[in-house]
Design an enzyme around this catalytic site. Structure first.
Site, PDB file in Angstrom:
ATOM      1  N   SER A 195      36.726  34.099  46.890  1.00  0.00           N
ATOM      2  CA  SER A 195      37.914  33.278  46.676  1.00  0.00           C
ATOM      3  C   SER A 195      38.121  32.387  47.891  1.00  0.00           C
ATOM      4  O   SER A 195      37.704  32.729  49.003  1.00  0.00           O
ATOM      5  CB  SER A 195      39.142  34.184  46.489  1.00  0.00           C
ATOM      6  OG  SER A 195      40.346  33.444  46.572  1.00  0.00           O
ATOM      7  N   TYR A 199      44.309  41.584  49.112  1.00  0.00           N
ATOM      8  CA  TYR A 199      43.411  40.710  48.355  1.00  0.00           C
ATOM      9  C   TYR A 199      42.597  39.821  49.300  1.00  0.00           C
ATOM     10  O   TYR A 199      41.368  39.723  49.169  1.00  0.00           O
ATOM     11  CB  TYR A 199      44.224  39.851  47.386  1.00  0.00           C
ATOM     12  CG  TYR A 199      43.390  38.910  46.550  1.00  0.00           C
ATOM     13  CD1 TYR A 199      42.711  39.359  45.436  1.00  0.00           C
ATOM     14  CD2 TYR A 199      43.287  37.553  46.890  1.00  0.00           C
ATOM     15  CE1 TYR A 199      41.942  38.491  44.664  1.00  0.00           C
ATOM     16  CE2 TYR A 199      42.529  36.687  46.126  1.00  0.00           C
ATOM     17  CZ  TYR A 199      41.856  37.158  45.012  1.00  0.00           C
ATOM     18  OH  TYR A 199      41.093  36.302  44.263  1.00  0.00           O
TER      19      TYR A 199
END
Length: 259
Positions: free
Chosen positions: A138, A151
């Site tokens: 990401s 995350y």
């Protein structure tokens, strides 16, 4: 030799888009996913590919389940050529707010699972004289919004894991690369929008998120799948250990504006 691909989290979202592009390129695709309903829907969607598509319920953070599932693929097809690690969860909270349980779950699904699939798929790639692993990371692995400590940490670890696998197995012609998307129109981001939209509609919220990208919108799962399929292919035969940002320009811009 027909190529055989495993796509984790492939019943929906980025994994689904990646599975679609690999099927279109002629590969046989086996999807690992926890969501049996989504596996059923994906099987119906890809029915025209016959036995070149199949789905298996697998908890990818479980050593025993991953080991068995990959052995089953290897036994059935004799080789594994591509591994796309797309399974992942989005979690929220600062370090202070994040529970140990949530931390462990996030790292388990987003990082441990990629280590486990690589651990058991690499021997089959070695026997096939090469292969390609693509890990979905990401942009939050290199730049962060607030309140995503577990995350963001997990995605930074994915980038490091990718480099380590690439270095360890390059001489065996086993390549490993990471894909770093910005906002992508997936079921996961739509769930997030529904939670954070407040008085706005989820669609308005997602539209606003899309506008934060200089290109003016979110990505589609097929656009991410295009990059994944390229990195799996022989066209990317000299690419390993790389992290590819695909974010519509999101991380290239500065927040201050002249007008």
């Amino acid at each position: 030799m027909d190529k055989v691909a495993i796509v984790t989290g492939g019943a929906k979202g980025i994994g689904f888009g990646s599975a679609q592009r690999l099927l279109e390129a002629g590969a046989t695709v086996v999807v690992f996913d926890l969501d049996e309903v989504a596996i059923g829907s994906a099987s119906e969607h890809f029915a025209s590919y016959g036995d070149r598509f199949s789905g298996v319920k697998v908890n990818v953070s479980s050593d025993a389940e991953v080991k068995k599932a990959i052995a089953d693929v290897g036994m059935k097809h004799g080789h594994i050529d591509y591994l796309v690690n797309s399974a992942g969860i989005q979690t929220y909270g600062t370090a202070e707010e994040t529970s140990e349980e949530l931390w462990d779950r996030t790292l388990g699904v987003n990082v441990k699972a990629m280590y486990l699939t690589a651990k058991y798929a690499i021997p089959y790639m070695r026997n096939a004289k090469g292969g390609s692993i693509v890990n979905i990371s990401s942009v939050q692995s290199i730049s962060n919004q607030k309140g995503v400590v577990a995350y963001a940490t997990s995605k930074g670890a994915v980038n490091a894991l990718t480099r380590a696998i690439a270095v360890d197995h390059a001489a065996e012609q086993i390549r490993c690369n990471a894909v770093l998307p910005g906002c992508v129109d997936t079921p996961m981001i739509r769930t997030t929008a529904a939670s954070f939209a407040g008085e706005r509609s989820a669609e308005d919220f997602l539209h606003e998120w899309g506008l934060t990208h200089p290109i003016g919108r979110m990505a589609t799962i097929q656009e991410i799948g295009d990059l994944v399929a390229f990195l799996c292919s022989e066209k990317a035969s000299f690419i390993t250990g790389a992290s590819y940002v695909i974010d519509g320009g999101l991380t290239t811009q500065l927040p201050n504006k002249l007008a």
